[in-house]
Design a protein around this motif. Structure first.
Motif, PDB file in Angstrom:
ATOM      1  N   HIS A 145     -37.945  -6.869  -3.089  1.00 44.68           N
ATOM      2  CA  HIS A 145     -37.817  -6.240  -4.406  1.00 44.68           C
ATOM      3  C   HIS A 145     -37.361  -7.273  -5.434  1.00 44.68           C
ATOM      4  O   HIS A 145     -37.894  -7.318  -6.554  1.00 44.68           O
ATOM      5  N   ALA A 146     -36.383  -8.088  -5.069  1.00 45.86           N
ATOM      6  CA  ALA A 146     -35.896  -9.123  -5.988  1.00 45.86           C
ATOM      7  C   ALA A 146     -37.034 -10.063  -6.382  1.00 45.86           C
ATOM      8  O   ALA A 146     -37.203 -10.389  -7.569  1.00 45.86           O
ATOM      9  N   GLY A 147     -37.817 -10.486  -5.409  1.00 48.62           N
ATOM     10  CA  GLY A 147     -38.954 -11.362  -5.699  1.00 48.62           C
ATOM     11  C   GLY A 147     -39.963 -10.705  -6.618  1.00 48.62           C
ATOM     12  O   GLY A 147     -40.469 -11.334  -7.561  1.00 48.62           O
ATOM     13  N   ASP A 148     -40.243  -9.423  -6.382  1.00 47.83           N
ATOM     14  CA  ASP A 148     -41.181  -8.692  -7.235  1.00 47.83           C
ATOM     15  C   ASP A 148     -40.649  -8.547  -8.657  1.00 47.83           C
ATOM     16  O   ASP A 148     -41.392  -8.731  -9.626  1.00 47.83           O
ATOM     17  N   PHE A 149     -39.362  -8.201  -8.791  1.00 52.42           N
ATOM     18  CA  PHE A 149     -38.783  -8.034 -10.128  1.00 52.42           C
ATOM     19  C   PHE A 149     -38.796  -9.354 -10.898  1.00 52.42           C
ATOM     20  O   PHE A 149     -39.112  -9.382 -12.091  1.00 52.42           O
ATOM     21  N   ILE A 150     -38.461 -10.439 -10.231  1.00 50.60           N
ATOM     22  CA  ILE A 150     -38.476 -11.744 -10.896  1.00 50.60           C
ATOM     23  C   ILE A 150     -39.903 -12.095 -11.304  1.00 50.60           C
ATOM     24  O   ILE A 150     -40.156 -12.509 -12.438  1.00 50.60           O
TER      25      ILE A 150
ATOM     26  N   THR B 233     -34.457  -5.306 -17.973  1.00 48.04           N
ATOM     27  CA  THR B 233     -33.678  -5.084 -16.758  1.00 48.04           C
ATOM     28  C   THR B 233     -32.679  -3.954 -16.976  1.00 48.04           C
ATOM     29  O   THR B 233     -31.736  -4.110 -17.751  1.00 48.04           O
ATOM     30  N   PRO B 234     -32.877  -2.822 -16.303  1.00 48.91           N
ATOM     31  CA  PRO B 234     -31.917  -1.714 -16.424  1.00 48.91           C
ATOM     32  C   PRO B 234     -30.522  -2.133 -15.964  1.00 48.91           C
ATOM     33  O   PRO B 234     -30.366  -3.061 -15.167  1.00 48.91           O
ATOM     34  N   MET B 235     -29.524  -1.441 -16.450  1.00 46.52           N
ATOM     35  CA  MET B 235     -28.122  -1.749 -16.103  1.00 46.52           C
ATOM     36  C   MET B 235     -27.687  -1.076 -14.803  1.00 46.52           C
ATOM     37  O   MET B 235     -26.600  -1.341 -14.310  1.00 46.52           O
ATOM     38  N   ARG B 236     -28.510  -0.202 -14.246  1.00 47.09           N
ATOM     39  CA  ARG B 236     -28.155   0.498 -13.008  1.00 47.09           C
ATOM     40  C   ARG B 236     -29.423   1.008 -12.329  1.00 47.09           C
ATOM     41  O   ARG B 236     -30.499   0.905 -12.876  1.00 47.09           O
TER      42      ARG B 236
ATOM     43  N   LEU C 274     -28.376  -4.759 -10.838  1.00 48.94           N
ATOM     44  CA  LEU C 274     -26.978  -5.149 -11.031  1.00 48.94           C
ATOM     45  C   LEU C 274     -26.798  -6.641 -10.753  1.00 48.94           C
ATOM     46  O   LEU C 274     -26.095  -7.336 -11.498  1.00 48.94           O
ATOM     47  N   ALA C 275     -27.441  -7.121  -9.699  1.00 51.21           N
ATOM     48  CA  ALA C 275     -27.356  -8.548  -9.372  1.00 51.21           C
ATOM     49  C   ALA C 275     -27.931  -9.401 -10.501  1.00 51.21           C
ATOM     50  O   ALA C 275     -27.399 -10.467 -10.817  1.00 51.21           O
ATOM     51  N   GLN C 276     -29.021  -8.930 -11.111  1.00 47.29           N
ATOM     52  CA  GLN C 276     -29.627  -9.702 -12.201  1.00 47.29           C
ATOM     53  C   GLN C 276     -28.653  -9.862 -13.364  1.00 47.29           C
ATOM     54  O   GLN C 276     -28.559 -10.932 -13.949  1.00 47.29           O
ATOM     55  N   HIS C 277     -27.937  -8.808 -13.707  1.00 46.66           N
ATOM     56  CA  HIS C 277     -26.972  -8.907 -14.796  1.00 46.66           C
ATOM     57  C   HIS C 277     -25.768  -9.756 -14.393  1.00 46.66           C
ATOM     58  O   HIS C 277     -25.293 -10.578 -15.178  1.00 46.66           O
ATOM     59  N   ALA C 278     -25.296  -9.579 -13.175  1.00 46.28           N
ATOM     60  CA  ALA C 278     -24.138 -10.343 -12.704  1.00 46.28           C
ATOM     61  C   ALA C 278     -24.421 -11.841 -12.632  1.00 46.28           C
ATOM     62  O   ALA C 278     -23.525 -12.661 -12.814  1.00 46.28           O
TER      63      ALA C 278
ATOM     64  N   CYS D  94     -31.338 -11.709 -15.987  1.00 46.09           N
ATOM     65  CA  CYS D  94     -31.803 -10.430 -16.526  1.00 46.09           C
ATOM     66  C   CYS D  94     -32.837 -10.580 -17.638  1.00 46.09           C
ATOM     67  O   CYS D  94     -33.625  -9.676 -17.872  1.00 46.09           O
ATOM     68  N   CYS D  95     -32.857 -11.697 -18.348  1.00 46.84           N
ATOM     69  CA  CYS D  95     -33.832 -11.914 -19.417  1.00 46.84           C
ATOM     70  C   CYS D  95     -33.991 -13.426 -19.618  1.00 46.84           C
ATOM     71  O   CYS D  95     -33.212 -14.212 -19.100  1.00 46.84           O
ATOM     72  N   ARG D  96     -34.999 -13.797 -20.383  1.00 45.76           N
ATOM     73  CA  ARG D  96     -35.266 -15.224 -20.569  1.00 45.76           C
ATOM     74  C   ARG D  96     -34.160 -15.911 -21.371  1.00 45.76           C
ATOM     75  O   ARG D  96     -33.872 -17.084 -21.168  1.00 45.76           O
ATOM     76  N   SER D  97     -33.502 -15.192 -22.254  1.00 48.52           N
ATOM     77  CA  SER D  97     -32.392 -15.765 -23.021  1.00 48.52           C
ATOM     78  C   SER D  97     -31.237 -16.147 -22.086  1.00 48.52           C
ATOM     79  O   SER D  97     -30.668 -17.233 -22.198  1.00 48.52           O
TER      80      SER D  97
END
Length: 130
Positions: free
Chosen positions: A41-46, A62-65, A71-75, A79-82
């Motif tokens: 899932h992580a690979g697909d989302f990235i 990237t949703p917050m929950r 959650l890992a992406q935000h932590a 989560c975004c290109r910025s």
């Protein structure tokens, strides 16, 4: 301490990044799916949400929950290109390479493993993960 541990330690000093933790629902989901599925899932989302040079809805993709990887992406500032530019030195406006994507997935899984209380997979004698 390896590069991922050092980066996670640096990220944990950010008030915003440090507030993200897996809740009971995300833990249960991760347990039910298994580590391999969560890594896929992580690979697909990235690949779909961050890797393109100009991701759709960048900054809001990237949703917050709702999923351990979100959650890992935000932590981990994945989560975004910025955030990728600021924290990881990956400039916007160009597609992420397969090795950059793999590195981000490794970082996400390291954070999830830590949250779940798992030890990182150990390398076999041939250098590949167990």
């Amino acid at each position: 301490m390896d590069e991922f541990d050092a980066l996670l330690q640096r990220l944990s000093r950010s008030r915003f990044r440090a507030r993200f933790h897996l809740g009971a629902a995300e833990r249960a989901y991760a347990d039910s799916k298994g580590r391999g599925a969560i890594a896929r899932h992580a690979g697909d989302f990235i690949a779909t949400r961050l890797a393109p040079a100009e991701p759709r809805n960048d900054g809001r993709q990237t949703p917050m929950r709702g999923h351990p990887v979100f959650l890992a992406q935000h932590a981990t500032a994945c989560c975004c290109r910025s955030c990728l530019a600021k924290w990881h030195g990956l400039p916007p406006g160009r597609a992420l390479t397969p090795s950059e994507q793999a590195r981000l997935v490794t970082l996400l899984m390291r954070w999830i493993d830590h949250e779940m209380g798992y030890a990182p997979p150990q390398a076999r004698h041939d250098g590949n993960p167990a």
